[in-house]
Design an enzyme around this catalytic site. Structure first.
Site, PDB file in Angstrom:
ATOM      1  N   CYS A  47      46.218  42.418  30.274  1.00 30.38           N
ATOM      2  CA  CYS A  47      45.898  41.191  29.527  1.00 30.38           C
ATOM      3  C   CYS A  47      46.717  41.084  28.245  1.00 30.38           C
ATOM      4  CB  CYS A  47      44.405  41.191  29.195  1.00 30.38           C
ATOM      5  SG  CYS A  47      43.902  39.802  28.163  1.00 30.38           S
ATOM      6  N   CYS A  68      42.243  45.861  27.911  1.00 32.60           N
ATOM      7  CA  CYS A  68      42.595  45.789  29.341  1.00 32.60           C
ATOM      8  C   CYS A  68      44.115  45.764  29.483  1.00 32.60           C
ATOM      9  CB  CYS A  68      41.967  44.550  29.985  1.00 32.60           C
ATOM     10  SG  CYS A  68      40.175  44.500  29.786  1.00 32.60           S
ATOM     11  N   CYS A  70      38.371  25.917  28.111  1.00 35.26           N
ATOM     12  CA  CYS A  70      38.326  27.375  28.080  1.00 35.26           C
ATOM     13  C   CYS A  70      38.321  27.791  26.613  1.00 35.26           C
ATOM     14  CB  CYS A  70      39.561  27.886  28.815  1.00 35.26           C
ATOM     15  SG  CYS A  70      39.675  29.664  28.868  1.00 35.26           S
ATOM     16  N   CYS A 115      41.266  40.710  20.863  1.00 39.42           N
ATOM     17  CA  CYS A 115      40.233  41.361  21.675  1.00 39.42           C
ATOM     18  C   CYS A 115      40.422  42.864  21.572  1.00 39.42           C
ATOM     19  CB  CYS A 115      40.329  40.916  23.132  1.00 39.42           C
ATOM     20  SG  CYS A 115      39.009  41.621  24.165  1.00 39.42           S
ATOM     21  N   GLU A 158      42.807  30.218  20.239  1.00 39.87           N
ATOM     22  CA  GLU A 158      43.228  29.158  21.147  1.00 39.87           C
ATOM     23  C   GLU A 158      42.096  28.643  22.043  1.00 39.87           C
ATOM     24  OE1 GLU A 158      47.744  30.622  21.570  1.00 39.87           O
ATOM     25  OE2 GLU A 158      46.562  30.678  23.391  1.00 39.87           O
ATOM     26  N   CYS A 200      45.353  32.304  32.564  1.00 33.49           N
ATOM     27  CA  CYS A 200      44.515  33.489  32.335  1.00 33.49           C
ATOM     28  C   CYS A 200      45.321  34.660  31.803  1.00 33.49           C
ATOM     29  CB  CYS A 200      43.923  33.952  33.655  1.00 33.49           C
ATOM     30  SG  CYS A 200      42.757  32.822  34.325  1.00 33.49           S
TER      31      CYS A 200
HETATM   32  N1  SAH Z   1      37.213  38.792  27.981  1.00 29.83           N
HETATM   33  C1  SAH Z   1      36.592  38.104  29.038  1.00 29.83           C
HETATM   34  C2  SAH Z   1      37.023  36.665  29.157  1.00 29.83           C
HETATM   35  C3  SAH Z   1      38.462  36.355  28.916  1.00 29.83           C
HETATM   36  S1  SAH Z   1      39.617  36.939  30.085  1.00 29.83           S
HETATM   37  C4  SAH Z   1      36.802  38.837  30.339  1.00 29.83           C
HETATM   38  O1  SAH Z   1      37.611  39.757  30.390  1.00 29.83           O
HETATM   39  O2  SAH Z   1      36.133  38.486  31.302  1.00 29.83           O
HETATM   40  C5  SAH Z   1      39.446  35.757  31.414  1.00 29.83           C
HETATM   41  C6  SAH Z   1      39.938  36.266  32.754  1.00 29.83           C
HETATM   42  O3  SAH Z   1      41.368  36.415  32.750  1.00 29.83           O
HETATM   43  C7  SAH Z   1      39.379  37.639  33.141  1.00 29.83           C
HETATM   44  O4  SAH Z   1      38.794  37.577  34.405  1.00 29.83           O
HETATM   45  C8  SAH Z   1      40.600  38.533  33.164  1.00 29.83           C
HETATM   46  O5  SAH Z   1      40.429  39.543  34.127  1.00 29.83           O
HETATM   47  C9  SAH Z   1      41.711  37.572  33.491  1.00 29.83           C
HETATM   48  N2  SAH Z   1      43.042  37.999  33.081  1.00 29.83           N
HETATM   49  C10 SAH Z   1      43.378  38.733  32.001  1.00 29.83           C
HETATM   50  N3  SAH Z   1      44.716  38.940  31.976  1.00 29.83           N
HETATM   51  C11 SAH Z   1      45.234  38.313  33.046  1.00 29.83           C
HETATM   52  C12 SAH Z   1      46.561  38.126  33.543  1.00 29.83           C
HETATM   53  N4  SAH Z   1      47.604  38.629  32.910  1.00 29.83           N
HETATM   54  N5  SAH Z   1      46.723  37.403  34.662  1.00 29.83           N
HETATM   55  C13 SAH Z   1      45.662  36.851  35.294  1.00 29.83           C
HETATM   56  N6  SAH Z   1      44.397  36.972  34.869  1.00 29.83           N
HETATM   57  C14 SAH Z   1      44.174  37.701  33.753  1.00 29.83           C
HETATM   58 FE1  SF4 Z   2      39.706  41.229  26.330  1.00 33.74          FE
HETATM   59 FE2  SF4 Z   2      41.639  40.435  27.941  1.00 33.74          FE
HETATM   60 FE3  SF4 Z   2      40.052  42.446  28.691  1.00 33.74          FE
HETATM   61 FE4  SF4 Z   2      39.085  39.940  28.593  1.00 33.74          FE
HETATM   62  S1  SF4 Z   2      40.685  40.698  29.961  1.00 33.74           S
HETATM   63  S2  SF4 Z   2      38.128  41.795  27.789  1.00 33.74           S
HETATM   64  S3  SF4 Z   2      40.238  39.113  26.839  1.00 33.74           S
HETATM   65  S4  SF4 Z   2      41.465  42.444  26.933  1.00 33.74           S
END
Ligand code: SAH
Ligand code: SF4
Length: 362
Positions: A133, A130, A119, A126, A103, A351
């Site tokens: 996420c 995390c 974006c 991934c 996406e 995000c």
């Molecule tokens: N993988 C990279 C970039 C993609 S995530 C990274 O982790 O930096 C982009 C941003 O979205 C990151 O700062 C992450 O901490 C945030 N993010 C992930 N899950 C989220 C959620 N459920 N609500 C708000 N922000 C989130």
């Molecule tokens: Fe991967 Fe989501 Fe963690 Fe970013 S925040 S590194 S997209 S699992």
């Protein structure tokens, strides 16, 4: 684009495009030349990388070059599977390429001069795991190639805009950990910054990482070095490890040291992202530890309201009041801090909400 080149080459049908060939959109002029593209490789590159030239045949593309591209490269852009517009003007575009879906999110900003932030995804899924996420629930399916990353940008411009690249900024904050795919990401950035293509400034490109220190050091040496964003999200090692497993490999001290090695330009700041999770990372002590961790680092702290989703049961967003208090306390302690406005929530483009495929429920 494919049709245009086939017409220029005097060829018919799409069969001559070979799926196993490299994407034409990830090849810079030197690579086109090395691989044997005849005629002006600069002209061929220019035509490929500038979507606003795709609908007309001027300047003409050398017929032999067009034929060579049709025969030796894959001229298919990622295919739009669907795009969904949100009430705030954000569009979530689902692409399909090589059988996989990923996406991109298109976010127009209506300030005086119209600008667009895109974006981008760097991987399908991934593998970083995390806990907060949604993308993590897919696991890592595969890396995107430089051609697919560039293709995302060109296809989105062609479909939604902007018309030219001087209104465009890019953030690698979609699916995936860009620094786990650093070679392709760095090559995509060089291609997007090439003066004969979109000619973007690397200052308008931000790569966000969960904290892959090896990749940060590699990105620091990139020929066109983008801006860096770090997803910090916690202020103690036990908490960070619990919500971001990458912290086991590179902890808070190693991360801070890596940012200290970053070759800052004048006025450059690292964006530090911090998703606000109630009862997990939003205590008064977190403010103090955050201030200490940021000490001496040119930064812009970006507090992100957590977007709840099915893959993170039990995690709650800090209340808006708590986010404001937290921001105010950091500001009072001398930090630069903003609170992110979450965009595209009603189409799950915000995000951490990007997820495609089985089990996503969408
Ligand atoms: N993988 C990279 C970039 C993609 S995530 C990274 O982790 O930096 C982009 C941003 O979205 C990151 O700062 C992450 O901490 C945030 N993010 C992930 N899950 C989220 C959620 N459920 N609500 C708000 N922000 C989130
Ligand atoms: Fe991967 Fe989501 Fe963690 Fe970013 S925040 S590194 S997209 S699992």
């Amino acid at each position: 684009m494919l049709e245009l080149l086939e017409r220029a080459a005097g060829a018919g049908g799409g069969e001559s495009t070979r799926a196993a060939s490299p994407s034409a959109f990830g090849l810079v002029p030197e690579q086109l030349a090395e691989r044997g593209c005849p005629g002006s490789v600069n002209n061929a590159f220019q035509r490929l990388q500038r979507p606003w030239t795709w609908t007309h045949v001027e300047p003409p593309l050398h017929q032999a070059a067009a034929r060579w591209l049709v025969e030796h490269t894959d001229l298919r852009l990622p295919e739009v599977e669907r795009d969904v517009g949100a009430s705030d003007g954000t569009t979530r575009v689902v692409y399909r390429s090589g059988g996989d879906a990923f996406e991109a999110v298109h976010m127009p900003r209506d300030v005086r001069a119209p600008r667009v932030t895109m974006c981008l995804s760097s991987q399908v899924g991934c593998g970083m795991g995390c806990r907060f996420c949604a993308t993590a629930s897919m696991g890592l399916v595969r890396n995107l190639s430089a051609g697919e990353i560039v293709g995302q940008v060109l296809a989105t411009m062609d479909r939604i805009g902007p018309k030219t690249s001087n209104q465009l900024s890019l953030v690698f904050m979609g699916m995936g950990e860009p620094l786990h795919n650093v070679t392709e990401v760095v090559h995509a950035i060089s291609t997007l910054c090439h003066p004969l293509g979109l000619g973007l400034s690397p200052r308008r490109i931000t790569v966000s990482t969960s904290g892959v220190v090896k990749g940060i050091d590699e990105l620091a040496r990139a020929p066109r070095r983008p801006r860096l964003a770090l997803s910090l999200n916690a202020t103690t090692n036990p908490t960070r490890t619990a919500i971001m497993p990458v912290n086991r490999k590179w902890d808070l001290a190693e991360l801070r040291a890596a940012l200290g090695r970053w070759p800052f330009e004048a006025r450059e700041r690292i964006t530090v992202e911090y998703v606000m999770l109630a009862g997990i990372n939003d205590a008064d002590d977190d403010v103090d530890r955050l201030v200490a961790w940021l000490d001496g680092l040119p930064h812009m702290l970006n507090l992100i309201p957590f977007n709840p989703h099915h893959a993170a049961p039990g995690m709650r967003a800090s209340s808006p009041e708590r986010v404001s208090e937290f921001a105010a306390a950091l500001h009072a302690a001398g930090c630069r801090v903003t609170v992110r406005v979450n965009r595209g929530r009603d189409v799950a483009a915000a995000c951490g909400q990007l997820v495609v495929g089985a089990g996503s429920g969408r």
